[in-house]
Motif scaffolding. Structure first.
Motif, mmCIF file in Angstrom:
data_model
loop_
_atom_site.group_PDB
_atom_site.id
_atom_site.type_symbol
_atom_site.label_atom_id
_atom_site.label_comp_id
_atom_site.label_asym_id
_atom_site.label_seq_id
_atom_site.Cartn_x
_atom_site.Cartn_y
_atom_site.Cartn_z
ATOM 1 N N PHE A 169 0.853 -1.179 0.000
ATOM 2 C CA PHE A 169 0.000 0.000 0.000
ATOM 3 C C PHE A 169 0.892 1.232 0.000
ATOM 4 O O PHE A 169 1.401 1.660 1.037
ATOM 5 N N LEU A 170 1.070 1.797 -1.185
ATOM 6 C CA LEU A 170 2.007 2.902 -1.356
ATOM 7 C C LEU A 170 1.596 4.133 -0.551
ATOM 8 O O LEU A 170 2.428 4.794 0.058
ATOM 9 N N ILE A 171 0.272 4.436 -0.557
ATOM 10 C CA ILE A 171 -0.192 5.649 0.125
ATOM 11 C C ILE A 171 0.098 5.553 1.613
ATOM 12 O O ILE A 171 0.499 6.533 2.249
ATOM 13 N N CYS A 172 -0.075 4.357 2.174
ATOM 14 C CA CYS A 172 0.169 4.189 3.610
ATOM 15 C C CYS A 172 1.655 4.259 3.906
ATOM 16 O O CYS A 172 2.076 4.782 4.931
ATOM 17 N N LYS A 173 2.461 3.717 2.985
ATOM 18 C CA LYS A 173 3.903 3.720 3.201
ATOM 19 C C LYS A 173 4.444 5.141 3.193
ATOM 20 O O LYS A 173 5.326 5.487 3.977
ATOM 21 N N PHE A 174 3.907 5.962 2.297
ATOM 22 C CA PHE A 174 4.430 7.320 2.159
ATOM 23 C C PHE A 174 3.479 8.378 2.713
ATOM 24 O O PHE A 174 3.417 9.481 2.193
ATOM 25 N N ASP A 175 2.704 8.003 3.750
ATOM 26 C CA ASP A 175 1.840 8.987 4.387
ATOM 27 C C ASP A 175 2.703 9.885 5.275
ATOM 28 O O ASP A 175 3.266 9.418 6.263
ATOM 29 N N PRO A 176 2.843 11.172 4.932
ATOM 30 C CA PRO A 176 3.786 12.008 5.672
ATOM 31 C C PRO A 176 3.298 12.411 7.060
ATOM 32 O O PRO A 176 4.110 12.759 7.912
ATOM 33 N N PHE A 177 1.988 12.375 7.303
ATOM 34 C CA PHE A 177 1.491 12.930 8.559
ATOM 35 C C PHE A 177 1.081 11.877 9.582
ATOM 36 O O PHE A 177 0.813 12.200 10.732
ATOM 37 N N ILE A 178 1.045 10.614 9.170
ATOM 38 C CA ILE A 178 0.582 9.574 10.106
ATOM 39 C C ILE A 178 1.509 9.484 11.322
ATOM 40 O O ILE A 178 1.057 9.277 12.445
ATOM 41 N N GLY A 179 2.813 9.719 11.085
ATOM 42 C CA GLY A 179 3.765 9.689 12.196
ATOM 43 C C GLY A 179 3.502 10.806 13.196
ATOM 44 O O GLY A 179 3.710 10.645 14.397
ATOM 45 N N ILE A 180 3.013 11.925 12.692
ATOM 46 C CA ILE A 180 2.696 13.055 13.569
ATOM 47 C C ILE A 180 1.429 12.751 14.365
ATOM 48 O O ILE A 180 1.362 12.986 15.570
ATOM 49 N N PHE A 181 0.421 12.159 13.693
ATOM 50 C CA PHE A 181 -0.829 11.824 14.381
ATOM 51 C C PHE A 181 -0.595 10.794 15.473
ATOM 52 O O PHE A 181 -1.203 10.826 16.532
ATOM 53 N N ARG A 182 0.303 9.828 15.189
ATOM 54 C CA ARG A 182 0.519 8.747 16.148
ATOM 55 C C ARG A 182 1.651 9.054 17.107
ATOM 56 O O ARG A 182 1.967 8.248 17.953
ATOM 57 N N LEU A 183 2.281 10.206 16.921
ATOM 58 C CA LEU A 183 3.422 10.615 17.749
ATOM 59 C C LEU A 183 4.478 9.512 17.784
ATOM 60 O O LEU A 183 4.974 9.121 18.832
ATOM 61 N N GLY A 184 4.777 8.991 16.602
ATOM 62 C CA GLY A 184 5.790 7.943 16.520
ATOM 63 C C GLY A 184 5.672 7.232 15.193
ATOM 64 O O GLY A 184 4.631 7.306 14.552
ATOM 65 N N GLY A 185 6.728 6.557 14.795
ATOM 66 C CA GLY A 185 6.680 5.836 13.537
ATOM 67 C C GLY A 185 7.984 5.965 12.784
ATOM 68 O O GLY A 185 9.019 6.265 13.379
ATOM 69 N N ASP A 186 7.895 5.757 11.475
ATOM 70 C CA ASP A 186 9.097 5.781 10.648
ATOM 71 C C ASP A 186 9.741 7.178 10.668
ATOM 72 O O ASP A 186 9.094 8.181 10.364
ATOM 73 N N VAL A 187 11.023 7.222 11.048
ATOM 74 C CA VAL A 187 11.704 8.511 11.224
ATOM 75 C C VAL A 187 11.755 9.298 9.908
ATOM 76 O O VAL A 187 11.467 10.502 9.879
ATOM 77 N N GLY A 188 12.077 8.616 8.831
ATOM 78 C CA GLY A 188 12.179 9.279 7.531
ATOM 79 C C GLY A 188 10.888 9.989 7.157
ATOM 80 O O GLY A 188 10.888 11.146 6.724
ATOM 81 N N MET A 189 9.749 9.279 7.377
ATOM 82 C CA MET A 189 8.468 9.868 6.989
ATOM 83 C C MET A 189 8.078 11.008 7.921
ATOM 84 O O MET A 189 7.446 11.979 7.501
#
Lengths: 402, 190
Positions: A169-189
């Motif tokens: 799922f490309l959109i999920c892989k490159f979702d730029p704001f999901i890390g901000i919403f979850r306060l954690g996640g892939d550092v690059g994104m």
């Protein structure tokens, strides 16, 4: 299936097995609350944009949606990502699309067909986040924005390719704001998301305009929408304030078309377009189609097969975990090869299709750029207008009314 | 007459626009209808779960979940367990003394505790709050014991990402989308 190396213990002290209860998943009720709120919020935006002409209500919706859909519900599944679920359900017979995911996909489209892109205005948490931080907007030239606006379509095309071939799922892989919403996640994104947010302080909604694949889809429905968003219902006095205020450059200034084209030249131009369109489409289809084998490495099984080939060719290398597991599970390389061939066939078909889609979009955009229309007043471009309502507060005619 | 002529191109454009919009809208609705008839839609939600019988305990569940501490936890099927003193999931292989000193224990977070039941049986319990889903004990139990320890996605912790980050890298393809009644694949039911 269970290997009982040790016999069941024979307790003499009257021991009883403990009763372990595993926590149940979140209530499905939440999904339906999401759907209800989606409709309600889109309704509020539609009312604010068409009837009330109020920016404040739309900002309120943005804040609420940011807090609820973004931070509280942690962003999954969203309408943007639901494209992939729909594509997957169409191509994978083993996947049943949950009804609420289908609704997440369809409801914003239906609302867009009626009221314009009210979903983008503030109901989408990704858009709301950028909307809230936007302070100034530096206008880019039309050439730059036109070129950048092709990216969402290319993104959409590859999303379809990877979802249809069950790769990722490309959109999920490159979702730029999901890390901000979850306060954690892939550092690059997260870094990319923060950079995008910094950019959106100065440029209105960079993600929505130049990346979002669902936005690309909604732009078609936006231009077909039944009720159009208007800056003011009164007469436009050509003051240029709404044009300056629009964060997404969707208000076009008046334009006097002075190019007098004679009939023959016009006919020639139309013939040229009619030839150009299929040629560009076919070229793009060939271009992407020829790269399908390289693209197919995104699929787990193709990647695994590749690794196995590498290990065979070079027995001294460290055996990767994937290959080790494959061998450990006693799977057959021949079976894998037939699977990989089937996957690569799928990739071939879908690569040509998405290549054609990209070509079609490119040529339609080119043709659109070369058509000139006379405009007497400032006009909203319905495909790009996100119904954010920023222009309402700037229009002197509107202010006078209040 | 001249007034009419002046006005007519705009009207014509409007007419074409409306026709175009109806045509495009109609075809879109048609496509959507055709597509919808092919869609298999179900009212139920889907969840991510590990099939414990294909899981190879590679350790990626611990590292690849997007949560700070993985939603994958070790579960224990008491009805499968042998209640041994020398437990392959509790002690590291080749320990000298069977005591609870940290260097002897398999679990890096001390999430497994045991309670003496009667000679020679011990009851093992997992503290889910401490478990990080590394699967070390599961590997020990599956290799040397009855396989009563196994990894599962704890459903109240799982954020239900649209695509599970662990599923993408699982070498055994053990993580699948499952329906509500399969939300847990427990070994004591098998």
């Amino acid at each position: 299936m269970i290997v009982a190396r040790f016999p069941k213990p024979d307790f003499s002290s009257g021991y009883e097995y403990p009763d372990i209860v595993h926590p149940a998943p979140y209530e499905q009720l939440w999904n339906w609350i999401d759907i209800f709120l989606l409709v309600a919020l889109m309704g509020v935006v539609a009312w604010a944009a068409h009837k009330k002409h109020s920016r404040a209500a739309i900002v309120g919706v943005s804040l609420f949606s940011l807090a609820y859909f973004g931070f509280y519900r942690s962003g999954c599944v969203c309408s943007v990502g639901s494209i992939q679920n729909v594509v997957l359900a169409l191509t994978d017979s083993g996947y049943q699309l949950p009804l609420y995911v289908l609704l997440l996909f369809v409801l914003p489209i239906i609302f867009t067909m009626i009221f314009g892109r009210v979903f983008c205005a503030g109901v989408c948490p990704l858009g709301a986040l950028q909307e809230i931080v936007n302070v100034r907007n530096f206008r880019m030239s039309r050439a730059v924005t036109s070129a950048l606006s092709v990216i969402p379509w290319i993104y959409l095309a590859f999303t379809i390719l990877y979802a249809a071939t069950r790769s990722q799922f490309l959109i999920c892989k490159f979702d730029p704001f999901i890390g901000i919403f979850r306060l954690g996640g892939d550092v690059g994104m997260i870094v990319f998301g923060v950079l995008l947010l910094l950019l959106s302080i100065f440029v209105g909604r960079p993600f929505c305009r130049f990346l979002c694949p669902y936005g690309a889809l909604l732009s078609i429905f936006g231009s077909l929408s039944w009720k159009k968003v208007e800056v003011t219902r009164k007469e436009c006095i050509n003051c240029t304030l709404c044009h300056m205020a629009c964060p997404v450059d969707a208000i076009r200034p008046p334009y006097a078309n002075k190019v007098k084209e004679d009939r023959l030249a016009g006919v020639k131009r139309i013939v040229m377009y009619a030839v150009l369109l299929p040629v560009v489409t076919a070229l793009c289809a060939l271009l992407i189609g020829s790269g399908s084998d390289a693209l197919s490495r995104a699929h787990k099984d193709v990647y695994l097969y590749d690794l196995i080939q590498q290990v065979e060719a070079n027995p001294e290398m460290d055996i990767p975990l994937e290959v080790e597991t494959f061998n450990g599970l006693g799977r057959n390389v021949e079976d894998l090869r037939t699977e990989v061939e089937a996957i690569q066939h799928d990739y071939k078909v879908y690569s040509y299709l998405i290549g054609a889609l990209i070509g079609l979009v490119l040529s339609v955009k080119l043709i659109k750029l070369s058509t000139k229309r006379t405009r007497k007043t400032y006009e909203i471009d319905d495909a790009n207008c996100l119904a954010c309502g920023k222009c309402f507060n700037y229009c002197p005619q509107e202010i006078k009314k209040k | 007459m001249s007034e009419d002529l002046k006005k007519s191109p705009m009207d014509r454009r409007k007419f074409f626009r409306t026709c175009g919009a109806i045509l495009a809208g109609g075809s879109v609705l048609g496509t959507v209808g055709a597509v919808a008839s092919k869609l298999k839609v179900s009212g139920a939600d889907v969840f991510w779960q590990i099939d414990p019988f294909t899981c190879t305990q590679c350790g990626r569940c611990e590292t690849d979940c997007i949560l700070p501490v993985s939603a994958v936890k070790c579960f224990h099927a008491n009805k499968v367990c042998g209640y041994c003193d020398l437990c392959g999931g509790y002690y590291r292989p080749s320990v000298k003394d069977l005591n609870t000193a940290a260097e002897n224990l398999m679990c890096p977070t001390g999430a497994i505790t045991r309670k003496f039941v009667e000679e020679p049986y011990f009851e093992y319990t997992i503290d889910e709050d401490l478990c990080n889903g590394c699967g070390k004990c599961v590997k020990g139990c599956t290799s040397f014991g009855n396989g009563s320890l196994f990894l599962q996605v704890q459903q109240d912790l799982c954020l239900k990402c649209n695509e599970c980050n662990i599923a993408k890298v699982c070498p055994a393809d053990a993580i699948k989308r499952v329906s509500q009644d399969e939300a847990y694949m427990l070994k004591d039911h098998a």
